[in-house]
Motif scaffolding. Structure first.
Motif, short mmCIF file in Angstrom:
data_model
loop_
_atom_site.label_atom_id
_atom_site.label_comp_id
_atom_site.label_asym_id
_atom_site.label_seq_id
_atom_site.Cartn_x
_atom_site.Cartn_y
_atom_site.Cartn_z
N THR A 332 0.83 -1.20 0.00
CA THR A 332 0.00 0.00 0.00
C THR A 332 0.87 1.25 0.00
O THR A 332 0.53 2.26 -0.64
CB THR A 332 -0.95 0.00 1.21
OG1 THR A 332 -1.80 -1.16 1.13
CG2 THR A 332 -1.81 1.25 1.24
N ALA A 333 1.99 1.21 0.71
CA ALA A 333 2.91 2.35 0.69
C ALA A 333 3.40 2.62 -0.73
O ALA A 333 3.52 3.78 -1.15
CB ALA A 333 4.09 2.07 1.61
N ARG A 334 3.66 1.57 -1.49
CA ARG A 334 4.11 1.74 -2.87
C ARG A 334 2.99 2.31 -3.74
O ARG A 334 3.23 3.13 -4.64
CB ARG A 334 4.59 0.40 -3.43
CG ARG A 334 5.82 -0.17 -2.73
CD ARG A 334 6.15 -1.56 -3.25
NE ARG A 334 6.53 -1.52 -4.66
CZ ARG A 334 6.47 -2.57 -5.47
NH1 ARG A 334 6.01 -3.74 -5.00
NH2 ARG A 334 6.84 -2.46 -6.73
N ILE A 335 1.76 1.89 -3.48
CA ILE A 335 0.61 2.44 -4.21
C ILE A 335 0.50 3.94 -3.97
O ILE A 335 0.34 4.74 -4.90
CB ILE A 335 -0.69 1.74 -3.78
CG1 ILE A 335 -0.69 0.27 -4.19
CG2 ILE A 335 -1.91 2.46 -4.36
CD1 ILE A 335 -1.82 -0.54 -3.58
N ILE A 336 0.59 4.33 -2.71
CA ILE A 336 0.48 5.74 -2.36
C ILE A 336 1.61 6.55 -2.99
O ILE A 336 1.41 7.68 -3.45
CB ILE A 336 0.45 5.91 -0.83
CG1 ILE A 336 -0.87 5.35 -0.28
CG2 ILE A 336 0.62 7.37 -0.42
CD1 ILE A 336 -0.96 5.34 1.23
N GLU A 337 2.79 5.96 -3.06
CA GLU A 337 3.92 6.65 -3.69
C GLU A 337 3.65 6.90 -5.17
O GLU A 337 3.90 8.00 -5.69
CB GLU A 337 5.20 5.83 -3.52
CG GLU A 337 6.42 6.49 -4.16
CD GLU A 337 7.69 5.68 -3.99
OE1 GLU A 337 8.77 6.21 -4.31
OE2 GLU A 337 7.61 4.52 -3.54
N VAL A 338 3.12 5.90 -5.87
CA VAL A 338 2.83 6.06 -7.30
C VAL A 338 1.80 7.16 -7.52
O VAL A 338 2.00 8.07 -8.34
CB VAL A 338 2.34 4.74 -7.92
CG1 VAL A 338 1.78 4.97 -9.32
CG2 VAL A 338 3.47 3.72 -7.97
N TYR A 339 0.70 7.09 -6.80
CA TYR A 339 -0.36 8.08 -7.00
C TYR A 339 0.11 9.49 -6.62
O TYR A 339 -0.21 10.47 -7.30
CB TYR A 339 -1.59 7.72 -6.19
CG TYR A 339 -2.28 6.45 -6.62
CD1 TYR A 339 -2.20 5.97 -7.93
CD2 TYR A 339 -3.04 5.70 -5.71
CE1 TYR A 339 -2.84 4.81 -8.31
CE2 TYR A 339 -3.69 4.53 -6.09
CZ TYR A 339 -3.59 4.09 -7.39
OH TYR A 339 -4.23 2.93 -7.77
N SER A 340 0.85 9.58 -5.52
CA SER A 340 1.32 10.89 -5.06
C SER A 340 2.32 11.49 -6.04
O SER A 340 2.30 12.69 -6.31
CB SER A 340 1.96 10.77 -3.68
OG SER A 340 1.02 10.40 -2.70
#
Length: 655
Positions: A332-340
């Motif tokens: 989930t941290a990686r997902i948030i990094e991509v979107y951000s």
């Protein structure tokens, strides 16, 4: 038949409070960079402000949550308000409701639980408006409340409500507020559980849609919520837990850590870490810049945690599923990094992904299911909703494409970046199946395939449609599934039209322009056009308001009159006109790339740009391209990067 009940509630005598008598909140201050008044998306924009203080207690013997809600409501509109509306969402799940009628008219076998049979969803026991007598009318999920005096622009009102909401384990209609048991323990998902004021906005005034199990819409503001539960429950919710050290002291937090259960067999009986002793605990949360508040609680929850850019990512897994949830927080941290990084920075302090037998989104909290790696798509989708629904708070009830479709698009975007161009391979207990299973490209499987299959059957839905108006069908029927896949496909095609860099800059601009505000479809269109300075009305008109499809073919390839020249004739079979990229492969294997604009705009490209092909429907349905290929032509292919036009053209071949 609609449930109607006109009633007058208990009163507390006192005067009407002006806005000056209602304490202001930090959410509305100049120090809040996300407050709409500090960053108007367009001149003259306005939206209403809310502040909820809720103290509630759950009785896990009766499955009833009772609470007291104090709502401060600021009228920032230019209009004087004489009444307000509230959503009581749980009233949808009872005999005689609009949702009940919808399901019966779809020949659906409707069953209800014990409370639902008694028409117990959310019940209000008292309601006062600044201590004054009020008149109210209840129509199933909508409660109208007349104000004791007009609420003029710039004024505020305080509304106090005592309520009870009933959890029910029975029933057959899909609902998000859930109660279920595992290994003798009760699991609760507290969503849409409190009276929530309806939105009064610049487009419609009051939004008063009955809840039919699909989408939601709420005003931004702040929440202070206290939730009292029996002592053995582990709870997470929207916002920051303000008494975390009390609720999860270090020794308890260590016992609950998900890493302790990394080798515990899947679906084996959970241990009992906290013994119920008849006492209760009160969990306290504060949330800013949100339009809803949700929570989830389970005695078997075990906790994982990761961090990205100072954002806490918390995973909650039932202990019997902990072995399959070890990667949930870091992924989930990686997902948030991509979107951000790609679309706009995540503005909240935390994100929770919870093992809750669902797939649903709330501010800072998602309810999910599955296990590694097969929950990647679900996590990417539900977390993505905190961009499109969470921070960009569109009226998803009116136009679900702005939240579901946009989230489907960014989900596919993230999966391609995180997991690769192809889907992760399926692994089963069968060695034969594992050996012979194949995977599709992520973009095809997640976006284009669903759209193309429906379009091929003639179900090419107009997606600029109210979420409840897709033929009166249930779930994803009636073309509602196209809200996800056609919208996502449209956005990938917009990327194709504009080129990668301009599209991404424009899409990020839309997010940042409208975050923490309420955009409609026309606002998205205007944002993209005004940023790019490109006429995209032809594109949006076709994709949003028609059932036109893309379909091109190569009619012929033949020698031209000049030396080494060839004439390639294309035909537009579908009614939706798009720019066209094609590649000529020479006999010696070299590739020659060409681009045919469909209007005066030309995207940045390394391909050779040919004269524009302006045409649509029966206007100029064919186009002849002159190319020079000294080595001779081996094959001509229309762009196969698998944006939408390409999927419809996979069977194209030279003649």
């Amino acid at each position: 038949m609609a449930l109607k009940n006109i009633f007058t509630v208990a009163l507390v005598l006192g005067g009407f409070a002006a806005s000056a008598q209602i304490k202001d909140i930090p959410y509305r201050s100049k120090s809040n960079p996300h407050y709409w008044k500090n960053r108007l998306p367009i001149p003259g924009y306005w939206q209403q402000d809310t502040y909820y203080k809720i103290a509630a207690a759950l009785d896990d013997k009766t499955d009833i949550i009772t609470g007291n809600e104090e709502l401060s409501y600021w009228n920032n509109s230019p209009d004087t308000l004489y009444f307000v509306y509230f959503h009581l969402y749980q009233n949808a799940f009872q005999p005689g409701s609009y949702t009940d009628d919808l399901h019966k008219n779809n020949a659906y076998n409707v069953r209800y639980g014990q409370y639902e049979k008694q028409r117990k969803g959310t019940e209000i026991s008292s309601l006062t408006v600044d201590g004054q007598t009020i008149k109210s009318e209840l129509d199933n999920t909508i409660l109208k409340v007349w104000l004791p005096r007009p609420l003029i622009p710039g004024d505020a009102v305080k509304i106090n409500i005592s309520f009870s909401t009933y959890f029910d384990a029975g029933g057959s209609i899909r609902r998000r507020m859930k109660l279920y048991k595992t290994y003798g323990y009760k699991h609760y998902d507290g969503v849409h559980w409190y009276p929530r004021i309806a939105v009064y906005d610049r487009k419609f005034g009051w939004e008063t849609d009955q809840h039919l199990t699909r989408e939601f819409y709420g005003d931004f503001g702040a929440y202070d919520v206290e939730l009292t539960l029996p002592n053995n429950y582990i709870l997470e919710a929207t916002g920051v837990m303000t008494n975390e050290k009390e609720m999860l002291p270090p020794d308890l937090r260590q016992k609950l850590d998900i890493a302790n259960f990394k080798d515990k067999p899947w679906e084996s009986k959970p241990s009992e870490i906290i013994t119920p002793d008849g006492t209760t605990k009160t969990w306290k949360f504060h949330a800013e810049n949100v339009h809803d508040f949700a929570w989830t609680a389970d005695p078997t929850y075990r906790i994982g945690e990761a961090n990205w850019n100072g954002i806490r990512i918390i995973s909650l897994a039932q202990e019997q599923h902990a072995i399959g949830w070890q990667t949930a927080a870091p992924y989930t941290a990686r997902i948030i990094e991509v979107y951000s990084t790609d679309f706009g920075m995540y503005a909240y302090p935390k994100m929770v992904v919870a093992d809750a037998a669902d797939g649903m989104e709330y501010p800072m909290l998602t309810l999910d299911g599955g296990f590694e790696p097969y929950y990647h798509g679900l996590l990417a989708h539900e977390v993505g909703h905190n961009w499109f629904f969470g921070m960009v708070g569109s009226n998803e009830t009116y136009r679900a494409l702005l939240d579901e479709g946009f989230t489907q698009f960014i989900e596919t975007w993230a999966l391609k970046k995180l997991d690769g161009e192809f889907e992760l391979p399926v692994r089963t207990g069968s060695a034969y199946v594992n050996k012979h299973s194949t995977t599709s490209k992520t973009m095809i499987a997640n976006t284009h395939q669903g759209y193309v299959l429906e379009a091929a059957k003639g179900d090419e839905t107009v997606i600029d449609t109210h979420s409840d108006y897709f033929g009166g069908a249930l779930r994803h029927g009636g073309g509602y599934g196209m809200v996800y896949r056609k919208t996502a496909t449209m956005l990938f095609n917009l990327q194709y039209v504009l080129g990668d860099s301009l599209f991404l800059a424009a899409f990020s601009h839309y997010f940042n322009q409208w975050k923490f505000c309420h955009p409609y479809v026309e606002d998205f269109r205007n944002s993209m056009i005004q940023f790019t300075h490109v006429d995209l009305n032809w594109f949006f008109d076709a994709w949003l308001t028609t059932s036109k499809t893309i379909d091109y073919c190569i009619r012929s390839v033949k020698k031209g009159n000049a030396p080494d020249s060839y004439e390639i004739e294309f035909e537009r079979i579908g009614r939706l006109a798009m720019p066209l990229d094609f590649t000529v492969v020479a006999k010696d294997g070299r590739h020659y790339n060409y681009y045919i604009p469909n209007n005066w705009f030309e995207k940045k490209t390394d391909a050779k740009i040919l004269p524009r092909w302006i045409g649509w429907d029966k206007i100029r349905p064919t186009y002849k391209a002159e190319v020079v290929i000294p080595e001779g032509i081996s094959v001509v292919t229309i762009d196969t990067t698998l944006r939408l036009a390409d999927v419809n053209m996979l069977n194209n071949s030279t003649k």
